[in-house]
Each structure stands twice: as structure tokens, then as C-alpha cells.
Motif scaffolding. Structure first.
Motif, short mmCIF file in Angstrom:
data_model
loop_
_atom_site.label_atom_id
_atom_site.label_comp_id
_atom_site.label_asym_id
_atom_site.label_seq_id
_atom_site.Cartn_x
_atom_site.Cartn_y
_atom_site.Cartn_z
N UNK A 32 59.37 5.13 26.85
CA UNK A 32 58.42 4.13 26.38
C UNK A 32 59.15 2.92 25.79
N UNK A 33 60.19 3.17 25.01
CA UNK A 33 60.88 2.09 24.31
C UNK A 33 61.59 1.16 25.28
N UNK A 34 62.26 1.73 26.30
CA UNK A 34 63.11 0.92 27.17
C UNK A 34 62.46 0.53 28.49
N UNK A 35 61.25 0.98 28.78
CA UNK A 35 60.62 0.67 30.06
C UNK A 35 60.47 -0.83 30.32
N UNK A 36 60.10 -1.66 29.33
CA UNK A 36 60.00 -3.11 29.62
C UNK A 36 61.31 -3.72 30.09
N UNK A 37 62.44 -3.17 29.66
CA UNK A 37 63.73 -3.71 30.07
C UNK A 37 64.04 -3.39 31.54
N UNK A 38 63.31 -2.48 32.13
CA UNK A 38 63.44 -2.20 33.55
C UNK A 38 62.40 -2.98 34.36
N UNK A 39 61.22 -3.16 33.81
CA UNK A 39 60.15 -3.83 34.55
C UNK A 39 60.48 -5.29 34.79
N UNK A 40 60.94 -6.00 33.78
CA UNK A 40 61.13 -7.44 33.91
C UNK A 40 62.21 -7.81 34.93
N UNK A 41 63.40 -7.20 34.92
CA UNK A 41 64.37 -7.55 35.98
C UNK A 41 63.90 -7.17 37.38
N UNK A 42 63.20 -6.03 37.49
CA UNK A 42 62.68 -5.64 38.79
C UNK A 42 61.64 -6.63 39.29
N UNK A 43 60.76 -7.08 38.42
CA UNK A 43 59.74 -8.04 38.82
C UNK A 43 60.38 -9.35 39.25
N UNK A 44 61.42 -9.78 38.52
CA UNK A 44 62.11 -11.01 38.88
C UNK A 44 62.79 -10.89 40.25
N UNK A 45 63.32 -9.71 40.58
CA UNK A 45 63.96 -9.51 41.88
C UNK A 45 62.93 -9.43 42.99
N UNK A 46 61.80 -8.77 42.75
CA UNK A 46 60.78 -8.62 43.79
C UNK A 46 60.06 -9.92 44.08
N UNK A 47 59.99 -10.82 43.11
CA UNK A 47 59.36 -12.12 43.35
C UNK A 47 60.12 -12.89 44.43
N UNK A 48 61.44 -12.67 44.49
CA UNK A 48 62.27 -13.40 45.45
C UNK A 48 62.26 -12.79 46.84
N UNK A 49 61.55 -11.68 47.03
CA UNK A 49 61.46 -11.09 48.38
C UNK A 49 60.48 -11.91 49.21
N UNK A 50 60.92 -12.54 50.30
CA UNK A 50 59.99 -13.35 51.12
C UNK A 50 58.91 -12.49 51.76
N UNK A 51 57.64 -12.81 51.57
CA UNK A 51 56.57 -12.03 52.22
C UNK A 51 56.68 -12.05 53.74
N UNK A 52 57.26 -13.11 54.28
CA UNK A 52 57.39 -13.19 55.73
C UNK A 52 58.26 -12.10 56.32
N UNK A 53 59.25 -11.62 55.55
CA UNK A 53 60.10 -10.53 56.05
C UNK A 53 59.30 -9.25 56.25
N UNK A 54 58.43 -8.95 55.29
CA UNK A 54 57.62 -7.74 55.39
C UNK A 54 56.63 -7.86 56.54
N UNK A 55 56.04 -9.05 56.70
CA UNK A 55 55.10 -9.25 57.80
C UNK A 55 55.81 -9.18 59.15
N UNK A 56 57.02 -9.73 59.22
CA UNK A 56 57.79 -9.67 60.46
C UNK A 56 58.15 -8.23 60.81
N UNK A 57 58.51 -7.45 59.78
CA UNK A 57 58.83 -6.04 60.02
C UNK A 57 57.62 -5.29 60.54
#
Length: 315
Positions: free
Chosen positions: A195-220
Motif C-alpha cells: 500500500x505504501x509504495x504502490x504509487x511509486x510504481x503506478x506513476x512511472x508505469x503510466x508515464x511509460x505507457x502514455x508514450x506507447x503509440x496507439x497505432x502500433x497496437x492497431x497495426x498489430x
């Protein structure tokens, strides 16, 4: 008769304006002077403290007088190999690894939903919901969990209302992770760490996933890849840098924490508690320093392995 055109930026009178003009004309010198104070602070205070800590770990304690013997020796590091101390190190590393793995599993769907689908007010609510626990006092959160996990706490009350007390008792009866109640068990310590450290994992993951181009997933998908293949071959590799960044926080913070296992848990020590005990109670500063060197080495090896795997290439 020709006249010289006036300079666009005429020299300003005074010593300080002239110095400022000279610095602005030399960007490298300007950047160097801007970085110099924080560099000196890190070099003298932070790195200097680590070097002093490392030096202390090569000293020993006189068993008769209790005084520190300032002579180079590996005797203190040999004490880390005692079964009791090895048990502390193993227990802490296993707990940190379990918390990091569970945080990554729990944080990924939350971060993925926020990165792909949350818009407008929902994105704002996501940030508030993730950051809100960080605004409250660390000790207040831990003591609140102490009340939640106690035998008289709300969690036991919920299990009793659902007539599932037998399931909770069976879980607490498991070896190693169980105990008299969740508030004095490794399972309870794990839940509070998560519970204490979960936000420290969510924020970097969200920042990395934002940079995933949606077009790559649609192309796949257009090329016939099912969702599992898209996740394994596109989303997960691109999200790996954020996951590594989050794991650095969760793993290192769990390694060095002593407040959570002091309040939630049993009498078996974790690494942070051992450092506190040896430094504050026993007065064995060399052994406390040697214990402190362990997480530095562990994190160094972890970062080296993550770099070899290419996890930092997209950072």
C-alpha cells in the motif's frame, strides 16, 4: 561620412550587469555555475557520507570495551555471514522482491487504463487518487493499517460478517507468512509495504505507457496479432523502462524501511531494524555500516542487470 550603428545590446554599467552579460555570452560557463552548487552538495554531503559509511564498515568493535577499533579489517563483514544476520538479509530481500513484483502486477492495469482511456476529469481523478495517499503522514498510514489488521480491526469484522473467519484463521495458520493476527505477520507487513509504495510504481508505469503509440497496437491487430501477442511483443517491452524505474523505488524503499516492520510484524528483524538496533541500541557502528552497505550493493547489482537487459534505453 559614415556613422556606426548602435549595438543592439549595449553594455550595461555596473559590475554585476557586466558579469551577467559575460555569463550570458558563455552558455557553458553559465550552465557550469548553475550546476556547481548542487554538485558540491551531492559530492560533499551525499557521496562524502557514503564514503565515510564505507570506511566505518571496515572497522570493528572491541568486545571487551565496546569501543570502535579504527584498524582495517574484514571481521565486521564476516559477522554478516552469521546465520542470524544472513536470515535478516534474506528475509529483507525476499520481502522487497515480493512487494516489487506485486506492485508491478497491481499497478500495470491501473496505469494502462489511465494512459489509454482516462481523459479530462477522469485523468485528473486518477492523479488525485494515486497521489492522495502520499499527502498524509507516513506514520499515520502505518498506524491506521495496524488498527485495520488487528484482531479487533475492521478486516476481522468483515470476515466475521461474511462468515469467513475460518478462511482467515486457516490463512494465519500457514507457516512463515501467518501469525496470531495479520498485524503481527509477514502477510500484514507485505500488505502495508504494498500500500505504501504502490504509487511509486503506478506513476512511472503510466508515464511509460502514455508514450506507447496507439497505432502500433492497431497495426498489430490488423496483422492478426491477438491481444496477448500485442501485450507481450509491443506493450510490455515499451513499458519496461517505466516498470524498472518503479521497481527501483519500491525495491530500494522496502530494503531500507524499518518503521513498517517495527509497527506491523513480529519480532524477527528486517535490515532497517538491524541497522537501527546496532547503531542506536548496541552501539556497534561498524556492523550497522556493514548492514547499510548491503542494500547499496544489491541495488548496484540490480541496476547493472537492468542496464544489461536494455531497460534504460528508452528512458
Amino acid at each position: 561620412m559614415s556613422t556606426e550603428a548602435p549595438a543592439i545590446f549595449a553594455p550595461r554599467p555596473g559590475l554585476l550587469p557586466r558579469l551577467a552579460d559575460r555569463l550570458l555570452r558563455r552558455p557553458r560557463m553559465f550552465v557550469f555555475l548553475m550546476v556547481l552548487p548542487i554538485t558540491l552538495w551531492l559530492g560533499i554531503v551525499y557521496v562524502g557520507a557514503l564514503i565515510a559509511l564505507l570506511i566505518q564498515s571496515f572497522f570493528s568493535i572491541d568486545e571487551f570495551s565496546g569501543m570502535v577499533v579504527r584498524e582495517f579489517t574484514l571481521k565486521t563483514y564476516g559477522e554478516l555471514l552469521r546465520p542470524a544476520n544472513l536470515d535478516i538479509l534474506l528475509r529483507t530481500v525476499v520481502m522487497a522482491g515480493a512487494v516489487t513484483l506485486a506492485a508491478a502486477v497491481m499497478a500495470f492495469p491501473i496505469a494502462y487504463f489511465a494512459a489509454r482511456y482516462a481523459r479530462g476529469i477522469w485523468k485528473a481523478l486518477f492523479y488525485v487518487g494515486v497521489m492522495l495517499p502520499l499527502w498524509s503522514s507516513y506514520l499515520v498510514k502505518v498506524y491506521a493499517w495496524k488498527l485495520v489488521l488487528a484482531k479487533e480491526g475492521i478486516l476481522n469484522w468483515i470476515f466475521a460478517k461474511l462468515h469467513l473467519t475460518w478462511a482467515l484463521d486457516a490463512f494465519l495458520g500457514l507457516p512463515v507468512i501467518g501469525g496470531n493476527s495479520l498485524s503481527v505477520s509477514y502477510a500484514g507487513t507485505f500488505l502495508v509495504f504494498l500500500y505504501i509504495w504502490l504509487p511509486y510504481m503506478i506513476m512511472p508505469l503510466q508515464a511509460a505507457l502514455v508514450r506507447v503509440p496507439p497505432g502500433l497496437i492497431e497495426a498489430a491487430a490488423d496483422l492478426g496479432a491477438h491481444p496477448g501477442q500485442s501485450f507481450r511483443m509491443i506493450i510490455l517491452p515499451l513499458a519496461l523502462p517505466g516498470m524498472v524505474a518503479g521497481s527501483i523505488f519500491t525495491f530500494s524503499l522496502t530494503l531500507g524501511d524499518y518503521i513498517v516492520p517495527q509497527i506491523i510484524g513480529n519480532s524477527r528483524l528486517f535490515l532497517g531494524q538491524a541497522v537501527y538496533l546496532q547503531h542506536g541500541t548496541a552501539g556497534n557502528i561498524p556492523l550497522a555500516a556493514a548492514f547499510t552497505v548491503v542494500p547499496i550493493v544489491v541495488m548496484g547489482l540490480y541496476l547493472w542487470g537492468a542496464r544489461r537487459m536494455g531497460a534504460f534505453d528508452a528512458l
